[in-house]
Scaffold this active site. Structure first.
Site, PDB file in Angstrom:
ATOM      1  N   GLU A  90      30.677 -18.895 -13.354  1.00  0.00           N
ATOM      2  CA  GLU A  90      31.505 -19.232 -12.201  1.00  0.00           C
ATOM      3  C   GLU A  90      30.540 -19.673 -11.099  1.00  0.00           C
ATOM      4  O   GLU A  90      29.860 -18.859 -10.489  1.00  0.00           O
ATOM      5  CB  GLU A  90      32.313 -18.008 -11.750  1.00  0.00           C
ATOM      6  CG  GLU A  90      33.310 -17.490 -12.770  1.00  0.00           C
ATOM      7  CD  GLU A  90      34.591 -18.299 -12.796  1.00  0.00           C
ATOM      8  OE1 GLU A  90      34.664 -19.340 -12.117  1.00  0.00           O
ATOM      9  OE2 GLU A  90      35.525 -17.884 -13.506  1.00  0.00           O
TER      10      GLU A  90
ATOM     11  N   HIS B 141      32.545 -23.137 -15.041  1.00  0.00           N
ATOM     12  CA  HIS B 141      33.760 -22.878 -14.276  1.00  0.00           C
ATOM     13  C   HIS B 141      33.450 -22.792 -12.788  1.00  0.00           C
ATOM     14  O   HIS B 141      32.290 -22.800 -12.362  1.00  0.00           O
ATOM     15  CB  HIS B 141      34.405 -21.564 -14.719  1.00  0.00           C
ATOM     16  CG  HIS B 141      35.099 -21.629 -16.038  1.00  0.00           C
ATOM     17  ND1 HIS B 141      36.431 -21.936 -16.170  1.00  0.00           N
ATOM     18  CD2 HIS B 141      34.628 -21.438 -17.290  1.00  0.00           C
ATOM     19  CE1 HIS B 141      36.764 -21.923 -17.446  1.00  0.00           C
ATOM     20  NE2 HIS B 141      35.682 -21.620 -18.150  1.00  0.00           N
TER      21      HIS B 141
ATOM     22  N   GLU C 229      39.068 -27.935 -10.143  1.00  0.00           N
ATOM     23  CA  GLU C 229      38.057 -27.285 -10.965  1.00  0.00           C
ATOM     24  C   GLU C 229      37.744 -28.126 -12.195  1.00  0.00           C
ATOM     25  O   GLU C 229      36.581 -28.232 -12.608  1.00  0.00           O
ATOM     26  CB  GLU C 229      38.537 -25.898 -11.388  1.00  0.00           C
ATOM     27  CG  GLU C 229      37.515 -25.131 -12.197  1.00  0.00           C
ATOM     28  CD  GLU C 229      38.032 -23.775 -12.664  1.00  0.00           C
ATOM     29  OE1 GLU C 229      37.236 -23.060 -13.319  1.00  0.00           O
ATOM     30  OE2 GLU C 229      39.199 -23.431 -12.396  1.00  0.00           O
TER      31      GLU C 229
ATOM     32  N   HIS D 199      38.678 -26.110 -18.314  1.00  0.00           N
ATOM     33  CA  HIS D 199      39.964 -26.726 -17.972  1.00  0.00           C
ATOM     34  C   HIS D 199      39.999 -28.225 -18.275  1.00  0.00           C
ATOM     35  O   HIS D 199      38.992 -28.806 -18.696  1.00  0.00           O
ATOM     36  CB  HIS D 199      40.343 -26.431 -16.523  1.00  0.00           C
ATOM     37  CG  HIS D 199      40.218 -24.978 -16.189  1.00  0.00           C
ATOM     38  ND1 HIS D 199      41.088 -24.022 -16.645  1.00  0.00           N
ATOM     39  CD2 HIS D 199      39.273 -24.307 -15.476  1.00  0.00           C
ATOM     40  CE1 HIS D 199      40.718 -22.820 -16.218  1.00  0.00           C
ATOM     41  NE2 HIS D 199      39.598 -22.969 -15.507  1.00  0.00           N
TER      42      HIS D 199
END
Length: 303
Positions: free
Chosen positions: A267, A185, A130, A93
């Site tokens: 993650e 992430h 994030e 992101h």
């Protein structure tokens, strides 16, 4: 988190989250594509294989946390263990995505479908984004890998207003002929869902996507990362994805589908769970997360 399973933040909350995230860290940044929410398709994967090498305690860390180890005994004298290797680190992101909804909503081809260029990512309930988290961990990981002698390429460094798009992120790893690519992430699932998981590419042969050559190597990379991430962070594999293995296979992520080199998504925890969020917002824990990633990459590349 992979985007198609996460809900984008409302504009007001998103702007507030980015602002608070940027106050928490010197730099914000990230990309989107793939890691989000509870993935729609999971697979039962074997437990991570035992690693050949433990987390390296021998290297001294400087003020930035960069490991100064010269490697294990099987390395030539004076040669760093990852010398000659290229690793692409993909910070998930980008904080600017909040201000560029039109651009990031443009769809790109991921082989199996068309998908949004990027997404905003998630945040903690307190507004730590994030994008801020992934860039911070990616910087720490870059420094550790460079200390081991690797050439490190970032897909972005908060040096662009939004993106890059998911297909461009894949092309960056391909163009670098990377020995490994890791996309960093954090998830955005429900409270009570805790732990990390590593997303592996499924076998895909559709459109411009063909993962046949990377499925096996990517699994090996993911298993090594899962083992060392748990060891370094003292956290457990996800209790909601992967049946306790910490591994999940997906065929809907452009960053994996379009890759021609070994690649995984990690993650690191669930930002929407208060207990996981307390870890993710702690700088000392983020250093441990980066160390776990670096140890896993090193073990994979050393065979």
């Amino acid at each position: 988190m992979p985007y198609d399973h996460r809900k984008s933040l409302t504009p007001a909350l998103a702007l507030l989250g980015c602002a608070l995230g940027c106050l928490a860290l010197v730099g914000c940044g990230g990309a989107a594509d793939d890691a989000a929410g509870v993935p729609g398709a999971t697979s039962s994967s074997p437990a991570p294989r035992a690693s050949a090498a433990p987390s390296d305690p021998s290297g001294s860390a400087d003020a930035t946390g960069t490991t100064g180890s010269t490697g294990s005994g099987d390395d030539a004298p004076g040669r760093l263990p990852l010398a000659g290797r290229t690793v692409v680190v993909d910070p998930g992101h980008n904080p600017g995505n909040f201000r560029h909804s039109r651009e990031i909503n443009q769809k790109v081809d991921i082989g199996t479908a068309r998908k949004e260029c990027d997404t905003t990512g998630t945040s903690t309930n307190a507004g730590y984004t994030e994008a801020a988290f992934t860039l911070d961990v990616s910087h720490r990981l870059r420094d550790l890998l460079k200390g081991l002698g690797a050439k490190v390429v970032l897909t972005h460094d908060a040096d662009r207003p939004f993106g890059p798009c998911i297909d461009e992120r894949a092309r960056t790893g391909n163009a670098a002929r990377a020995d490994a690519v890791v996309s960093v992430h954090a998830d955005g699932s429900a409270t009570g869902n805790r732990g990390f998981h590593v997303i592996l590419p499924a076998r895909v042969d559709s459109g411009g996507a063909d993962t046949a050559k990377i499925v096996g190597p990517s699994r090996a990379l993911g298993e090594d990362i899962a083992t060392h991430f748990a060891r370094a962070t003292h956290t457990s594999p996800s209790n909601y994805i992967g049946s306790g293995t910490g591994l999940d296979v997906r065929d809907d992520l452009g960053g994996l589908n379009l890759s021609t080199v070994p690649k995984v998504f990690v993650e690191c925890g669930n930002m929407r769970d208060p207990k996981d969020a307390a870890l993710l917002t702690d700088a000392a824990w983020r250093q441990k997360a980066a160390q776990g990633l670096a140890d896993g990459i090193r073990t994979y590349l050393k065979g």
